[in-house]
Motif scaffolding. Structure first.
Motif, PDB file in Angstrom:
ATOM      1  N   PRO A 139       0.575  -0.946  -0.017  1.00 40.23           N
ATOM      2  CA  PRO A 139      -0.253   0.018   0.171  1.00 40.23           C
ATOM      3  C   PRO A 139       0.542   1.284   0.150  1.00 40.23           C
ATOM      4  CG  PRO A 139      -0.152  -0.852   1.997  1.00 40.23           C
ATOM      5  CD  PRO A 139       0.509  -2.036   1.648  1.00 40.23           C
ATOM      6  N   ASN A 140       1.827   1.611  -0.589  1.00 35.40           N
ATOM      7  CA  ASN A 140       3.014   2.406  -0.544  1.00 35.40           C
ATOM      8  C   ASN A 140       1.755   3.794  -1.663  1.00 35.40           C
ATOM      9  OD1 ASN A 140       4.831   0.892   0.388  1.00 35.40           O
ATOM     10  ND2 ASN A 140       6.253   0.871  -1.424  1.00 35.40           N
ATOM     11  N   ILE A 141       2.027   4.635  -1.998  1.00 34.77           N
ATOM     12  CA  ILE A 141       1.205   5.739  -2.320  1.00 34.77           C
ATOM     13  C   ILE A 141       2.308   7.211  -2.911  1.00 34.77           C
ATOM     14  CG2 ILE A 141      -0.353   7.661  -1.606  1.00 34.77           C
ATOM     15  CD1 ILE A 141      -1.258   6.386   0.149  1.00 34.77           C
ATOM     16  N   ILE A 142       2.168   7.301  -4.438  1.00 35.27           N
ATOM     17  CA  ILE A 142       2.583   8.716  -4.713  1.00 35.27           C
ATOM     18  C   ILE A 142       1.811   9.494  -4.578  1.00 35.27           C
ATOM     19  CG2 ILE A 142       3.305  10.041  -6.979  1.00 35.27           C
ATOM     20  CD1 ILE A 142       4.752   7.100  -7.788  1.00 35.27           C
ATOM     21  N   VAL A 143       2.649  10.885  -4.165  1.00 33.01           N
ATOM     22  CA  VAL A 143       1.854  12.514  -3.868  1.00 33.01           C
ATOM     23  C   VAL A 143       2.223  13.047  -4.563  1.00 33.01           C
ATOM     24  CG1 VAL A 143       1.317  14.123  -1.886  1.00 33.01           C
ATOM     25  CG2 VAL A 143       1.155  11.182  -1.537  1.00 33.01           C
ATOM     26  N   SER A 144       1.244  13.985  -5.263  1.00 33.41           N
ATOM     27  CA  SER A 144       1.935  14.834  -5.893  1.00 33.41           C
ATOM     28  C   SER A 144       1.441  16.118  -5.797  1.00 33.41           C
ATOM     29  CB  SER A 144       1.884  14.636  -7.549  1.00 33.41           C
ATOM     30  OG  SER A 144       1.708  15.754  -8.118  1.00 33.41           O
ATOM     31  N   VAL A 145       1.830  17.582  -5.163  1.00 32.50           N
ATOM     32  CA  VAL A 145       1.415  18.706  -5.106  1.00 32.50           C
ATOM     33  C   VAL A 145       1.393  19.741  -5.672  1.00 32.50           C
ATOM     34  CG1 VAL A 145       2.064  20.242  -2.260  1.00 32.50           C
ATOM     35  CG2 VAL A 145       2.024  17.431  -2.412  1.00 32.50           C
ATOM     36  N   THR A 146       0.955  20.116  -5.792  1.00 34.23           N
ATOM     37  CA  THR A 146       1.756  22.003  -6.524  1.00 34.23           C
ATOM     38  C   THR A 146       0.775  23.355  -5.882  1.00 34.23           C
ATOM     39  OG1 THR A 146      -0.896  22.548  -7.727  1.00 34.23           O
ATOM     40  CG2 THR A 146       0.867  21.646  -8.684  1.00 34.23           C
ATOM     41  N   GLY A 147       1.285  24.254  -5.722  1.00 39.05           N
ATOM     42  CA  GLY A 147       1.260  25.435  -4.061  1.00 39.05           C
ATOM     43  C   GLY A 147       1.986  26.291  -5.007  1.00 39.05           C
ATOM     44  N   LEU A 148       1.564  27.383  -3.587  1.00 36.18           N
ATOM     45  CA  LEU A 148       2.073  28.870  -3.221  1.00 36.18           C
ATOM     46  C   LEU A 148       2.902  28.776  -2.418  1.00 36.18           C
ATOM     47  CD1 LEU A 148       0.165  30.778  -4.885  1.00 36.18           C
ATOM     48  CD2 LEU A 148       1.635  30.135  -6.171  1.00 36.18           C
ATOM     49  N   LEU A 149       4.621  29.720  -2.984  1.00 39.52           N
ATOM     50  CA  LEU A 149       5.839  29.325  -1.785  1.00 39.52           C
ATOM     51  C   LEU A 149       5.672  30.563  -1.487  1.00 39.52           C
ATOM     52  CD1 LEU A 149       8.133  27.826  -0.509  1.00 39.52           C
ATOM     53  CD2 LEU A 149       9.036  28.471  -1.995  1.00 39.52           C
ATOM     54  N   LEU A 150       5.020  30.913  -0.740  1.00 34.15           N
ATOM     55  CA  LEU A 150       5.454  33.241  -0.445  1.00 34.15           C
ATOM     56  C   LEU A 150       7.040  33.263   0.841  1.00 34.15           C
ATOM     57  CD1 LEU A 150       2.352  32.236   0.204  1.00 34.15           C
ATOM     58  CD2 LEU A 150       2.206  34.053   0.684  1.00 34.15           C
ATOM     59  N   ILE A 151       6.907  33.864   0.296  1.00 33.08           N
ATOM     60  CA  ILE A 151       8.384  34.586   1.068  1.00 33.08           C
ATOM     61  C   ILE A 151       8.878  35.339   1.658  1.00 33.08           C
ATOM     62  CG2 ILE A 151      11.021  34.243   0.710  1.00 33.08           C
ATOM     63  CD1 ILE A 151      10.605  32.981  -2.066  1.00 33.08           C
ATOM     64  N   GLY A 152       9.316  35.256   2.900  1.00 32.36           N
ATOM     65  CA  GLY A 152       8.839  37.224   3.910  1.00 32.36           C
ATOM     66  C   GLY A 152       7.349  37.878   3.677  1.00 32.36           C
ATOM     67  N   ASP A 153       7.877  38.698   4.151  1.00 34.86           N
ATOM     68  CA  ASP A 153       6.774  39.516   2.579  1.00 34.86           C
ATOM     69  C   ASP A 153       6.963  40.119   1.987  1.00 34.86           C
ATOM     70  OD1 ASP A 153       6.497  40.628   5.724  1.00 34.86           O
ATOM     71  OD2 ASP A 153       7.931  42.406   5.948  1.00 34.86           O
ATOM     72  N   SER A 154       7.260  39.327   0.509  1.00 39.96           N
ATOM     73  CA  SER A 154       6.726  39.426  -1.271  1.00 39.96           C
ATOM     74  C   SER A 154       5.594  39.425  -1.088  1.00 39.96           C
ATOM     75  CB  SER A 154       7.769  38.272  -1.355  1.00 39.96           C
ATOM     76  OG  SER A 154       7.587  38.531  -2.777  1.00 39.96           O
ATOM     77  N   SER A 155       4.916  39.983  -1.811  1.00 40.94           N
ATOM     78  CA  SER A 155       3.476  40.300  -2.414  1.00 40.94           C
ATOM     79  C   SER A 155       3.671  39.161  -3.958  1.00 40.94           C
ATOM     80  CB  SER A 155       3.189  41.214  -2.454  1.00 40.94           C
ATOM     81  OG  SER A 155       3.987  41.642  -3.280  1.00 40.94           O
ATOM     82  N   ASN A 156       4.429  38.559  -4.040  1.00 40.26           N
ATOM     83  CA  ASN A 156       5.284  38.007  -5.081  1.00 40.26           C
ATOM     84  C   ASN A 156       5.078  36.394  -5.462  1.00 40.26           C
ATOM     85  OD1 ASN A 156       4.831  39.813  -7.116  1.00 40.26           O
ATOM     86  ND2 ASN A 156       6.793  40.461  -6.605  1.00 40.26           N
ATOM     87  N   PRO A 157       3.632  35.496  -4.568  1.00 43.06           N
ATOM     88  CA  PRO A 157       4.186  34.026  -3.774  1.00 43.06           C
ATOM     89  C   PRO A 157       4.863  33.380  -5.655  1.00 43.06           C
ATOM     90  CG  PRO A 157       1.632  34.362  -4.658  1.00 43.06           C
ATOM     91  CD  PRO A 157       3.160  35.882  -4.494  1.00 43.06           C
ATOM     92  N   LEU A 158       5.686  32.336  -5.341  1.00 41.50           N
ATOM     93  CA  LEU A 158       5.722  31.651  -5.929  1.00 41.50           C
ATOM     94  C   LEU A 158       5.602  30.278  -6.537  1.00 41.50           C
ATOM     95  CD1 LEU A 158      10.494  32.172  -5.445  1.00 41.50           C
ATOM     96  CD2 LEU A 158       8.381  33.006  -7.070  1.00 41.50           C
ATOM     97  N   ASN A 159       5.293  29.393  -7.757  1.00 44.40           N
ATOM     98  CA  ASN A 159       4.698  28.550  -7.892  1.00 44.40           C
ATOM     99  C   ASN A 159       5.652  27.021  -7.665  1.00 44.40           C
ATOM    100  OD1 ASN A 159       2.098  29.618  -8.755  1.00 44.40           O
ATOM    101  ND2 ASN A 159       2.724  29.265 -11.114  1.00 44.40           N
ATOM    102  N   PHE A 160       5.381  26.185  -6.756  1.00 41.72           N
ATOM    103  CA  PHE A 160       6.125  24.959  -6.940  1.00 41.72           C
ATOM    104  C   PHE A 160       5.719  23.669  -6.758  1.00 41.72           C
ATOM    105  CE2 PHE A 160       4.338  22.966  -2.257  1.00 41.72           C
ATOM    106  CZ  PHE A 160       3.880  23.852  -1.713  1.00 41.72           C
ATOM    107  N   SER A 161       5.949  22.508  -7.233  1.00 40.56           N
ATOM    108  CA  SER A 161       5.202  21.467  -6.934  1.00 40.56           C
ATOM    109  C   SER A 161       6.554  20.538  -6.281  1.00 40.56           C
ATOM    110  CB  SER A 161       5.789  20.708  -9.050  1.00 40.56           C
ATOM    111  OG  SER A 161       6.193  20.637  -9.370  1.00 40.56           O
ATOM    112  N   GLN A 162       5.658  19.496  -5.571  1.00 44.49           N
ATOM    113  CA  GLN A 162       6.745  18.542  -5.381  1.00 44.49           C
ATOM    114  C   GLN A 162       6.104  17.269  -5.092  1.00 44.49           C
ATOM    115  OE1 GLN A 162       7.011  19.477  -0.740  1.00 44.49           O
ATOM    116  NE2 GLN A 162       8.723  18.458  -0.590  1.00 44.49           N
ATOM    117  N   VAL A 163       6.913  15.882  -4.773  1.00 45.38           N
ATOM    118  CA  VAL A 163       6.955  14.490  -5.065  1.00 45.38           C
ATOM    119  C   VAL A 163       7.152  13.843  -4.012  1.00 45.38           C
ATOM    120  CG1 VAL A 163       6.884  12.412  -6.822  1.00 45.38           C
ATOM    121  CG2 VAL A 163       6.368  14.732  -8.268  1.00 45.38           C
ATOM    122  N   PHE A 164       5.616  13.595  -2.538  1.00 42.42           N
ATOM    123  CA  PHE A 164       6.659  11.825  -1.854  1.00 42.42           C
ATOM    124  C   PHE A 164       5.885  10.865  -2.288  1.00 42.42           C
ATOM    125  CE2 PHE A 164       5.129  16.288  -0.026  1.00 42.42           C
ATOM    126  CZ  PHE A 164       6.094  16.723   0.742  1.00 42.42           C
TER     127      PHE A 164
END
Lengths: 125, 125
Positions: free
Chosen positions: B79-104
């Protein structure tokens, strides 16, 4: 060849080349157990996956530009590989490419690989 | 609980909550065989991975906003699982979030899961 990164590069070059020109060529990379998630919709098996992948409407011609390819062995006992791709999707004559991310799980079989898992998402933020 | 999507949601809620507040809490999810690729750089084992994940500089406070989570079973036998995530990374007070993708890649172990594979990329286009 057993370097996961080299195998991933070779696989993605073939995959997106076929996907953008003749998706039916991708039949041999899938199996009845293969899964494709596109934008959260799950398709299982070769027939369902190929129906989802193409053929494309020529007026909606799509091109995938690969930006990054990362690979890791997905098992400590067999030479399976997880491949994570980020890139840009160019649709028709649009000058606004969309970010996408895609994950493949390549399963070793008789000196070659098939795709057990395939997860595609536009990364719209 | 054996629904991959439900496990993936539960895992990502815990993971990003810990990552954004106290990354050292993530030690138990990794093993000596675990791999983390961040922007193409590979880190292996709990110590190397935790060193990469934090602690964060408070002036560079980072927050992950998860947009999508997709999960598939990564094996037809365990029962192993692959997880794919997309999201936004907000750094400090920046108002320009960055797209990220992550796989587990979550490996089943004694009724729980650990992370064998972890691949993170900013999706900069």
């Amino acid at each position: 060849m057993s370097d996961p990164q080299a195998i991933a590069k070779q696989f993605t070059t073939f995959y997106y080349g076929a996907l953008d020109t003749n998706p039916s060529e991708l039949g041999p990379v899938y199996r009845p157990t293969s899964m494709l998630s596109r934008e959260g919709n799950l398709h299982q098996g070769v027939t369902a996956i190929l129906a989802e992948l193409g053929p494309t409407d020529p007026s909606q011609k799509v091109k995938h530009h690969v930006s990054t390819v990362d690979a890791q062995p997905s098992s400590t006992s067999v030479p399976n590989i997880i491949v994570s791709v980020t890139g840009l999707l160019l649709i028709g004559d649009s000058s606004n490419p969309l970010n996408f991310s895609q994950v493949f799980h390549l399963i070793s079989e008789g000196g070659s690989y098939y795709v057990l898992n395939d997860i595609f998402r536009l990364n719209l933020g």
